[in-house]
Motif scaffolding. Structure first.
Motif: not given
Length: 229
Positions: A104-110
């Protein structure tokens, strides 16, 4: 002949002591924390959250990590820089990881950075019992053994933004699992205490749940929110 036998005995004893020393040195922990987090509490905070590139996760507890720990509350970390995270070693687990161990970390990632951090910091310290694939597979298996959300819902504790007593949350999980959980709270954007992470303990061979030898500092009030997600 007698002196030769004594020498053999001493040699065997030294080998035994050496093997015990090597074993204790390679396993510098006493148990594992298996930690799951509530996504609504992660997101409902000052830092906020970003959904992973695969989309919004399910409204369920997600895995945070499987952390080797010591009975005195300390823990080893970053134990083997020569064995970094390698996604190819868990390619058969990726789809489950995305749904049950989402970032749920930013920025959106895989999710690769999150999983890599967990392996590099915690997983490398469990190599005496778990290789890279079994580390992640074991955590996924543990999540399926105890359904935390169902345990809470069965006790009338719903993720609806209402407040519940800390003791009722602990009791609901203990009744369903047979083990006393550790509860960690964080604060929402208004400063209210909310249910954030749940800790259960696993034996040093990662073969099953145990009663926790020591609990993390939870920073929870007696009454805490269970936010929606």
């Amino acid at each position: 002949m007698k002196m030769q036998s004594n020498n053999v005995f001493v040699f065997i004893k030294l080998l035994t002591l050496l093997s015990l020393f090597v074993l204790s040195a390679s396993q510098d922990f006493d148990f594992f924390y298996f930690v799951q987090q509530w996504p609504g509490s992660y997101c409902d905070s000052k830092q906020g959250c970003c959904y992973p590139s695969t989309g919004k996760p399910a409204s369920d507890f997600g895995i945070h990590g499987l952390w080797p720990n010591r009975d005195d509350g300390s823990y080893p970390s970053n134990c083997d820089s020569s064995n970094p995270f390698d996604i190819s070693k868990i390619s058969d687990l990726t789809s489950r990881m995305q749904s049950e161990w989402p970032t749920l970390a930013c920025p959106s990632n895989n999710g690769l950075a999150f999983w890599g951090h967990e392996w590099d910091k915690h997983g490398t310290c469990s190599e005496s019992v778990l290789n890279q694939h079994s580390y992640f597979a074991t955590a996924l298996g543990l999540k399926n053994e105890i359904n935390l959300l169902q345990a809470l819902k069965s006790a009338g504790i719903q993720p609806n933004g209402q407040k519940y007593s800390l003791s009722s949350i602990e009791s609901a999980i203990q009744d369903a699992s047979g083990y006393t959980p550790g509860i960690e709270c964080n604060n929402d954007s208004s400063g209210n205490s909310q249910l954030y992470q749940i800790y259960l303990c696993v034996d040093s061979s990662a073969s099953g749940f145990i009663q926790c030898p020591v609990f993390p500092r939870g920073r929870c009030g007696s009454s805490i929110e269970f936010p929606t997600f």
